[in-house]
Design an enzyme around this catalytic site. Structure first.
Site, PDB file in Angstrom:
ATOM      1  N   TYR A 127       0.811   0.766   7.702  1.00 55.89           N
ATOM      2  CA  TYR A 127       1.805   1.003   7.837  1.00 55.89           C
ATOM      3  C   TYR A 127       1.742   2.164   8.860  1.00 55.89           C
ATOM      4  O   TYR A 127       2.104   3.451   7.899  1.00 55.89           O
ATOM      5  CB  TYR A 127       2.959   0.710   7.634  1.00 55.89           C
ATOM      6  CG  TYR A 127       4.634   0.376   8.308  1.00 55.89           C
ATOM      7  CD1 TYR A 127       5.196  -0.848   8.479  1.00 55.89           C
ATOM      8  CD2 TYR A 127       5.279   1.428   8.501  1.00 55.89           C
ATOM      9  CE1 TYR A 127       6.124  -1.372  10.128  1.00 55.89           C
ATOM     10  CE2 TYR A 127       6.008   1.603   9.386  1.00 55.89           C
ATOM     11  CZ  TYR A 127       6.694   0.272  10.017  1.00 55.89           C
ATOM     12  OH  TYR A 127       7.602   0.944  10.818  1.00 55.89           O
ATOM     13  N   GLN A 189       9.128  -6.885   9.799  1.00 53.59           N
ATOM     14  CA  GLN A 189       8.606  -8.019  10.216  1.00 53.59           C
ATOM     15  C   GLN A 189       7.238  -7.533  10.438  1.00 53.59           C
ATOM     16  O   GLN A 189       6.601  -9.029   9.797  1.00 53.59           O
ATOM     17  CB  GLN A 189       9.065  -8.513  11.499  1.00 53.59           C
ATOM     18  CG  GLN A 189       8.694  -7.174  12.476  1.00 53.59           C
ATOM     19  CD  GLN A 189      10.424  -6.338  12.929  1.00 53.59           C
ATOM     20  OE1 GLN A 189      11.028  -6.092  12.028  1.00 53.59           O
ATOM     21  NE2 GLN A 189      10.547  -5.749  14.216  1.00 53.59           N
ATOM     22  N   ASN A 212      11.071   3.302   6.839  1.00 58.95           N
ATOM     23  CA  ASN A 212      12.197   3.293   7.047  1.00 58.95           C
ATOM     24  C   ASN A 212      13.079   2.144   5.777  1.00 58.95           C
ATOM     25  O   ASN A 212      12.283   1.895   5.017  1.00 58.95           O
ATOM     26  CB  ASN A 212      13.283   2.653   7.900  1.00 58.95           C
ATOM     27  CG  ASN A 212      13.083   1.590   9.015  1.00 58.95           C
ATOM     28  OD1 ASN A 212      12.546   0.819   7.894  1.00 58.95           O
ATOM     29  ND2 ASN A 212      13.055   1.146  10.117  1.00 58.95           N
ATOM     30  N   SER A 235      12.835  12.007   3.078  1.00 64.75           N
ATOM     31  CA  SER A 235      12.143  13.047   2.308  1.00 64.75           C
ATOM     32  C   SER A 235      12.848  13.846   0.767  1.00 64.75           C
ATOM     33  O   SER A 235      13.490  14.161   1.145  1.00 64.75           O
ATOM     34  CB  SER A 235      11.053  13.441   3.375  1.00 64.75           C
ATOM     35  OG  SER A 235       9.856  14.861   2.968  1.00 64.75           O
ATOM     36  N   GLN A 257      11.471  19.665   5.624  1.00 71.16           N
ATOM     37  CA  GLN A 257      11.542  18.423   5.252  1.00 71.16           C
ATOM     38  C   GLN A 257      12.706  18.310   5.775  1.00 71.16           C
ATOM     39  O   GLN A 257      12.707  16.817   5.973  1.00 71.16           O
ATOM     40  CB  GLN A 257      11.326  18.197   4.014  1.00 71.16           C
ATOM     41  CG  GLN A 257      10.140  18.837   3.107  1.00 71.16           C
ATOM     42  CD  GLN A 257       9.097  17.533   3.934  1.00 71.16           C
ATOM     43  OE1 GLN A 257       9.748  16.278   3.647  1.00 71.16           O
ATOM     44  NE2 GLN A 257       8.130  18.369   4.576  1.00 71.16           N
ATOM     45  N   HIS A 260      12.901  15.545   9.135  1.00 74.66           N
ATOM     46  CA  HIS A 260      12.775  14.435   8.804  1.00 74.66           C
ATOM     47  C   HIS A 260      14.264  13.133   9.009  1.00 74.66           C
ATOM     48  O   HIS A 260      13.509  12.141   9.456  1.00 74.66           O
ATOM     49  CB  HIS A 260      11.625  13.545   7.874  1.00 74.66           C
ATOM     50  CG  HIS A 260      10.446  13.987   7.738  1.00 74.66           C
ATOM     51  ND1 HIS A 260       9.500  13.490   8.467  1.00 74.66           N
ATOM     52  CD2 HIS A 260       9.490  14.831   6.621  1.00 74.66           C
ATOM     53  CE1 HIS A 260       8.711  13.782   7.887  1.00 74.66           C
ATOM     54  NE2 HIS A 260       8.411  14.543   6.861  1.00 74.66           N
ATOM     55  N   GLU A 325       9.155  14.760  -4.323  1.00 76.87           N
ATOM     56  CA  GLU A 325       8.227  14.939  -3.908  1.00 76.87           C
ATOM     57  C   GLU A 325       7.494  16.477  -3.045  1.00 76.87           C
ATOM     58  O   GLU A 325       5.778  15.584  -3.758  1.00 76.87           O
ATOM     59  CB  GLU A 325       8.424  13.843  -2.160  1.00 76.87           C
ATOM     60  CG  GLU A 325       7.561  13.898  -1.359  1.00 76.87           C
ATOM     61  CD  GLU A 325       7.420  12.888  -0.388  1.00 76.87           C
ATOM     62  OE1 GLU A 325       7.328  12.622   0.775  1.00 76.87           O
ATOM     63  OE2 GLU A 325       9.177  13.457  -0.188  1.00 76.87           O
ATOM     64  N   HIS A 326       7.376  16.596  -2.649  1.00 76.06           N
ATOM     65  CA  HIS A 326       7.205  18.576  -2.693  1.00 76.06           C
ATOM     66  C   HIS A 326       7.922  19.374  -2.762  1.00 76.06           C
ATOM     67  O   HIS A 326       8.500  19.706  -3.076  1.00 76.06           O
ATOM     68  CB  HIS A 326       7.202  18.420  -1.143  1.00 76.06           C
ATOM     69  CG  HIS A 326       6.762  17.003  -0.718  1.00 76.06           C
ATOM     70  ND1 HIS A 326       7.742  16.293   0.294  1.00 76.06           N
ATOM     71  CD2 HIS A 326       5.883  16.862   0.432  1.00 76.06           C
ATOM     72  CE1 HIS A 326       6.821  16.253   1.529  1.00 76.06           C
ATOM     73  NE2 HIS A 326       6.185  16.024   1.203  1.00 76.06           N
ATOM     74  N   ASP A 359       0.914  17.840   4.084  1.00 75.88           N
ATOM     75  CA  ASP A 359       0.644  17.141   5.524  1.00 75.88           C
ATOM     76  C   ASP A 359       0.277  16.767   6.408  1.00 75.88           C
ATOM     77  O   ASP A 359      -0.353  15.371   6.927  1.00 75.88           O
ATOM     78  CB  ASP A 359       2.287  17.624   6.379  1.00 75.88           C
ATOM     79  CG  ASP A 359       3.423  16.543   5.597  1.00 75.88           C
ATOM     80  OD1 ASP A 359       3.637  16.020   4.412  1.00 75.88           O
ATOM     81  OD2 ASP A 359       4.570  16.883   6.125  1.00 75.88           O
ATOM     82  N   GLU A 413      -0.994 -14.245 -35.149  1.00 79.73           N
ATOM     83  CA  GLU A 413       0.169 -13.917 -33.968  1.00 79.73           C
ATOM     84  C   GLU A 413       0.862 -15.810 -33.451  1.00 79.73           C
ATOM     85  O   GLU A 413       0.724 -16.445 -32.781  1.00 79.73           O
ATOM     86  CB  GLU A 413      -0.417 -13.717 -32.638  1.00 79.73           C
ATOM     87  CG  GLU A 413      -0.368 -12.220 -32.337  1.00 79.73           C
ATOM     88  CD  GLU A 413      -0.854 -11.828 -31.798  1.00 79.73           C
ATOM     89  OE1 GLU A 413      -1.474 -12.700 -30.013  1.00 79.73           O
ATOM     90  OE2 GLU A 413      -0.549 -10.351 -31.213  1.00 79.73           O
ATOM     91  N   HIS A 418      -6.821 -19.549 -30.593  1.00 79.83           N
ATOM     92  CA  HIS A 418      -7.794 -18.424 -30.531  1.00 79.83           C
ATOM     93  C   HIS A 418      -8.345 -18.240 -31.528  1.00 79.83           C
ATOM     94  O   HIS A 418      -9.658 -17.718 -31.091  1.00 79.83           O
ATOM     95  CB  HIS A 418      -6.267 -17.557 -29.853  1.00 79.83           C
ATOM     96  CG  HIS A 418      -6.073 -17.267 -29.234  1.00 79.83           C
ATOM     97  ND1 HIS A 418      -5.134 -18.055 -28.349  1.00 79.83           N
ATOM     98  CD2 HIS A 418      -6.239 -16.283 -27.925  1.00 79.83           C
ATOM     99  CE1 HIS A 418      -5.005 -17.891 -27.299  1.00 79.83           C
ATOM    100  NE2 HIS A 418      -5.079 -16.691 -26.576  1.00 79.83           N
TER     101      HIS A 418
END
Length: 431
Positions: A127, A189, A212, A235, A257, A260, A325-326, A359, A413, A418
């Protein structure tokens, strides 16, 4: 612009760390409705939803990107872009090639063989955000590790502009990597179409790439039907700074950042409180020249913060709590405190390694865990697009030697079938 000042030992810090960006429930119903539409109507639902949310008229005649569109895209980009893109591709390929793990088998003295076999996923969907913006870097960061992993089929999806076109820079990036299956669809979608398949789009094994809140919730819904890379949120950047840090650089990197998303978090953590007003002055000075000023100001004023600590060690402790994240470590001797960092998606060392280096260009992947998930999650890697199978091959003697132990463990068990699977072989060997 003003950064929210927080003392490291105050209750306000915990509230800031645990604060949520948005209530997802308000979007979940809408995403569920989109899911139902795609399940029932497939391609036709995707076309209708693309018209509704992107304002683009897409049908079977223009759903997939044509060779002519790729050729036209090359005419619209400049040589300087192509040169930079190709060097970035080379850097990213080289970095991800180092991540490849070999399958292995190892016999022991009893003749037993144990091992692990790594295989690529057969088909993945990537994506790439689009519409009014261009994110060719997201093409590279999704597709290159998949290609290095050996994935045979890569389907790329990205939302079209209102005229039905895709951004030429994004298309050229895809073409440079040899991607041929590109669909004009985005949002929830697109995720559902990839996960469940339509008449035109064969279903995939994994979906990778940021989007998003609708995309994130859709990925959450399809996890289990397919694998996903991660659930990405807004971000984040956190900068650890000491007295050696340049306020000009600090402000620039915090805004890198913030532009964004109005929900992005930009956090300064410093043991030098005198830096804060200098950084705020630089934020105000530099933002005046930036086109995305409104987004930056909203993000900084709402989610920005300056956390004051007593020492660099305490700054590292705060960074680990937030698990950004960063993480930029903008101190005099960054490698001396690196061992104190436990939680971060990517770590940028020193005064001359700003976040955009990662990036776009250096090689490490920029699809990173957000929202504190760096405590337990990793960036996208080659392993994201591979799966492992364990290999076991016991010799007759090896099984006989271990039989009683396996039978005991299975019996404890309560799994007598088994145990019986081992017993019948032991009895056969004793004949």
């Amino acid at each position: 612009m003003k950064l929210r000042r927080i003392e490291a030992d105050s209750p306000e810090l915990e509230q800031f760390i645990e604060g949520t960006y948005t209530d997802q429930k308000q979007f979940e119903g809408q995403v569920a409705n989109i899911a139902e539409e795609v399940r029932k109507r497939g391609d036709l639902a995707v076309f209708d939803l693309t018209a509704k949310y992107d304002g683009a008229s897409i049908d079977h005649s223009n759903f997939m990107v044509s060779d002519e569109e790729i050729e036209k895209a090359y005419d619209l980009v400049d040589d300087e872009y192509l040169h930079a893109l190709r060097e970035a591709i080379d850097n990213i390929y080289q970095f991800h090639h180092r991540q490849l793990r070999n399958s292995w088998m190892e016999p022991d003295e009893k003749g037993n063989i144990l091992g692990q076999i790594y295989r690529p996923l057969n088909r993945v969907g990537i994506y790439v955000p689009g519409g009014t913006a261009a994110y060719p870097s997201s093409v590279l960061m999704n597709a290159i590790p998949a290609q290095v992993a050996g994935v045979k089929e890569i389907a790329m999806v990205t939302p079209p502009a209102q005229d039905g076109s895709l951004n030429p820079y994004t298309l050229v990036a895809a073409a440079e990597l040899g991607l041929e299956e590109i669909y004009k669809m985005g949002g929830a979608q697109a995720v559902f179409a990839l996960a469940w398949g339509t008449d035109t789009v064969p279903k995939v094994d994994l979906i990778s790439g940021p989007g998003n809140i609708y995309v994130t919730l859709a990925k959450k819904m399809v996890y289990g039907d397919v694998n996903i890379d991660m659930l990405a949120g807004p971000s984040e950047i956190l900068i650890i700074a000491d007295e050696s840090a340049n306020p000009v650089y600090l402000a620039a990197d915090l805004m890198s950042q913030a532009e964004h998303d109005p929900l992005a978090r930009s956090i300064l953590v410093t043991d030098d409180e005198s830096l804060i007003p200098q950084v705020e002055a630089e934020l105000q000075r530099q933002v005046d020249s930036l086109p995305r000023r409104d987004v930056i100001e909203k993000a900084i004023n709402t989610y920005g913060a300056a956390i004051v600590t007593e020492s660099l060690a305490e700054s590292c402790r705060i960074a680990n709590m937030i698990a950004p994240e960063h993480l930029e470590i903008m101190v005099d001797k960054p490698f001396e405190i690196l061992h104190l960092i436990e939680n971060a998606g990517a770590i940028f060392m020193g005064h001359h390694t700003p976040e955009p280096v990662g990036d776009y260009f250096a090689g490490p992947n920029h699809i990173l865990p957000t929202g504190g998930t760096a405590r337990f999650y990793s960036p996208v890697t080659v392993d994201t697009f591979r799966k492992a199978s364990s290999l076991l091959c016991y010799s007759p003697a090896g099984l006989l030697e271990s039989a009683d132990k396996i039978i005991k463990l299975a019996t404890v068990e309560g799994l007598t079938a088994h145990a019986n699977s081992i017993k019948v072989r032991k009895e056969k060997a004793d004949e």
